[in-house]
Design an enzyme around this catalytic site. Structure first.
Site, short mmCIF file in Angstrom:
data_model
loop_
_atom_site.label_atom_id
_atom_site.label_comp_id
_atom_site.label_asym_id
_atom_site.label_seq_id
_atom_site.Cartn_x
_atom_site.Cartn_y
_atom_site.Cartn_z
N ASN A 210 0.85 -1.20 0.00
CA ASN A 210 0.00 0.00 0.00
C ASN A 210 0.88 1.24 0.00
OD1 ASN A 210 0.50 0.86 2.87
ND2 ASN A 210 -0.34 -1.18 3.23
N ASP A 278 -3.74 -6.17 4.97
CA ASP A 278 -4.74 -7.03 5.61
C ASP A 278 -4.60 -8.48 5.18
OD1 ASP A 278 -6.10 -5.10 7.17
OD2 ASP A 278 -6.89 -4.25 5.31
N LYS A 288 9.00 -17.14 -10.57
CA LYS A 288 8.13 -16.12 -11.12
C LYS A 288 6.96 -16.76 -11.88
CE LYS A 288 8.13 -12.30 -14.36
NZ LYS A 288 8.83 -11.67 -15.45
N PRO A 305 -1.75 -11.67 10.35
CA PRO A 305 -1.93 -11.51 11.80
C PRO A 305 -2.16 -10.05 12.12
CG PRO A 305 0.39 -11.87 11.28
CD PRO A 305 -0.39 -12.09 10.01
N ASP A 306 -2.98 -9.78 13.12
CA ASP A 306 -3.19 -8.40 13.56
C ASP A 306 -2.16 -8.09 14.65
OD1 ASP A 306 -4.11 -6.02 14.89
OD2 ASP A 306 -5.93 -6.27 13.71
N ILE A 307 -1.17 -7.29 14.30
CA ILE A 307 -0.05 -7.05 15.22
C ILE A 307 -0.51 -6.26 16.43
CG2 ILE A 307 2.23 -5.95 15.41
CD1 ILE A 307 2.43 -6.57 12.31
N PHE A 325 -3.61 3.08 15.42
CA PHE A 325 -4.13 4.12 14.53
C PHE A 325 -5.37 3.58 13.84
CE2 PHE A 325 -0.24 6.29 15.21
CZ PHE A 325 -0.46 7.60 14.81
N LYS A 339 -13.11 0.31 16.89
CA LYS A 339 -11.84 -0.40 16.62
C LYS A 339 -11.01 -0.54 17.89
CE LYS A 339 -10.33 -0.14 12.55
NZ LYS A 339 -9.88 0.42 11.29
N LYS A 343 -9.80 -4.20 19.08
CA LYS A 343 -8.39 -4.56 19.09
C LYS A 343 -7.84 -4.70 20.51
CE LYS A 343 -7.45 -3.35 14.54
NZ LYS A 343 -6.49 -3.81 13.55
O1 C5P Z 1 -7.76 -2.85 11.20
P1 C5P Z 1 -7.05 -1.63 10.77
O2 C5P Z 1 -5.99 -1.90 9.74
O3 C5P Z 1 -7.92 -0.49 10.36
O4 C5P Z 1 -6.34 -1.14 12.11
C1 C5P Z 1 -5.38 -0.15 12.12
C2 C5P Z 1 -4.48 -0.33 13.30
O5 C5P Z 1 -4.15 -1.69 13.52
C3 C5P Z 1 -3.16 0.38 13.11
O6 C5P Z 1 -2.67 0.76 14.37
C4 C5P Z 1 -2.31 -0.72 12.50
O7 C5P Z 1 -0.93 -0.47 12.72
C5 C5P Z 1 -2.78 -1.93 13.26
N1 C5P Z 1 -2.74 -3.18 12.49
C6 C5P Z 1 -1.82 -4.16 12.85
N2 C5P Z 1 -1.80 -5.35 12.18
C7 C5P Z 1 -2.67 -5.60 11.19
C8 C5P Z 1 -3.60 -4.62 10.80
C9 C5P Z 1 -3.60 -3.42 11.47
O8 C5P Z 1 -1.03 -3.92 13.75
N3 C5P Z 1 -2.63 -6.76 10.56
#
Ligand code: C5P
Length: 401
Positions: A210, A278, A288, A305-307, A325, A339, A343
């Site tokens: 992105n 995402d 390739k 994974p959602d960090i 954020f 959110k 989270k």
């Molecule tokens: O779910 P979204 O992407 O809108 O959430 C944004 C927040 O979650 C930001 O703080 C981003 O750094 C964190 N994030 C993360 N890992 C992901 C997706 C988002 O840490 N896979």
């Protein structure tokens, strides 16, 4: 940060980068520091004592055996009255003489006699920098506690390219500020910041990513470090310089970012500013993908994974403060509040990234800080100012300072 009443002794040695020291003197003085300069004989080939004196507002010291100087201010006193000694530029020759403990001119005598911290910004030809003799001298000086800043990679005045350029005056200024901030409000605290995009490989040449510039995350890491926190920045690919005083871990994928974050724990505060992709391709192919017979390949995606959520649920390793954020285009505060709960983080900084706001990749940000008490809207300001304000709020919440 103000440097008011700080006394800095600036040693200017002989290199073409000496012209940048004039700028450094100005910047230090702007922040309220007293600057006194020692100019070596070869330094005087590049800048004049008059220029340094005009900018520092003080006499410039050059001679070891000067009856007038010694009567006014002995060289021992010169080295002791400063709070910090800065050498910019630090040439290969001066570093060698320091490492050897020589005292054959005023600069080396002062540097040998001082009991104060020394910050050196080397500048020299690439090969001189890479020479084992210089590297051995640097190792000695580092071991003795000299803080080295730079050199940077770049085109050099001598026509070569590589490490050897003196750090820019603003970088040196930031290092001076950091020096005085150690003992700042976040001294002794540890911080983790994620920044930039992630890059998810489809095959060895293609990827999903992105447009995140990393500017806000990098600014936050810089502000936390400037406030004295021991800061790790885990960054996806960005075209920004590493913030000064920050340990930078470069990663590509979300998986790598998560692993680097977990390795950085425990921390007091984690700020997740990265725009983590995402999804990632379920399989990253080793070869390739070939263009076929008109059929586009179907790429199956899986969720990353959602960090932020992982750090917020890290059990005993959970940072005291976990901050995320939320980039939203509509109902910004509402969406971001939801959110925060989803989270499990403590604060969310919500920003409006609707087209036309200029937030994405821009220099400014419009932020609402959402915590358990509600939302606080900050006026539009630079990303550096957001970082500064956030750092102060973090210090307050951690009961620091
Ligand atoms: O779910 P979204 O992407 O809108 O959430 C944004 C927040 O979650 C930001 O703080 C981003 O750094 C964190 N994030 C993360 N890992 C992901 C997706 C988002 O840490 N896979």
């Amino acid at each position: 940060m103000s440097l008011s009443d700080k006394r800095i002794l600036l040693v200017v040695a002989g290199g073409i980068a000496a012209y940048k020291s004039l700028e450094l003197v100005r910047r230090l003085r702007e922040r309220g520091a007293y600057v006194r300069c020692v100019l070596t004989n070869s330094g005087a080939e590049f800048v004049t004592p008059l220029a340094l004196s005009a900018l520092s507002g003080d006499k410039v010291y050059s001679e070891l055996f000067s009856l007038t100087d010694e009567a006014e201010m002995g060289h021992i006193q010169l080295s002791r009255e400063a709070d910090l000694l800065v050498i910019a530029p630090a040439t290969a020759d001066l570093l060698a003489r320091m490492a050897g403990g020589q005292a054959n001119d005023l600069a080396t005598t002062v540097l040998l006699a001082t009991d104060k911290p020394v910050l050196a910004a080397p500048a020299m030809n690439v090969r001189m920098w890479l020479h084992p003799a210089t590297q051995a001298n640097l190792a000695i000086l580092k071991e003795r506690g000299v803080v080295l800043l730079g050199p940077e990679d770049g085109d050099m005045a001598c026509g070569e390219f590589g490490p050897g350029r003196m750090s820019e005056p603003m970088e040196i200024l930031a290092a001076v500020e950091r020096h005085f901030a150690n003992g700042g409000v976040l001294a002794g605290r540890r911080a983790l910041v994620t920044s930039g995009p992630t890059l998810e490989a489809i095959d060895p040449v293609r990827f999903l990513s992105n447009h995140s510039s990393g500017r806000q995350g990098h600014a936050i890491a810089a502000a936390l470090a400037a406030a004295g926190a021991q800061t790790t920045l885990v960054s996806g690919p960005v075209s920004l310089d590493d913030p000064p005083g920050v340990e930078v871990q470069r990663v590509n994928s979300a998986d790598e970012m998560l692993a680097a974050c977990q390795a950085a724990l425990p921390v007091d505060v984690a700020v997740c500013a990265a725009a983590v992709a995402d999804w990632r391709p379920r399989h990253s192919l080793a070869g390739k993908i070939k263009k076929g017979d008109g059929h586009a390949p179907a790429i199956k995606l899986v969720e990353n994974p959602d960090i932020l959520a992982t750090l917020a649920a890290a059990g005993p390793a959970r940072p005291t403060l976990v901050i995320g954020f939320a980039a939203e285009t509509e109902n910004v505060i509402e969406q971001a509040s939801a959110k925060r709960l989803k989270k499990g983080c403590d604060w969310i900084l919500a920003n409006d990234v609707a087209p036309g706001t200029g937030t994405f990749g821009g220099a400014e940000n419009l932020v609402h800080v959402i915590d358990a008490q509600g939302a606080e809207s900050w006026p539009r300001m630079s990303k550096a100012a957001v970082a500064q304000k956030l750092s102060s709020r973090i210090a307050e919440a951690l009961g620091a300072g």
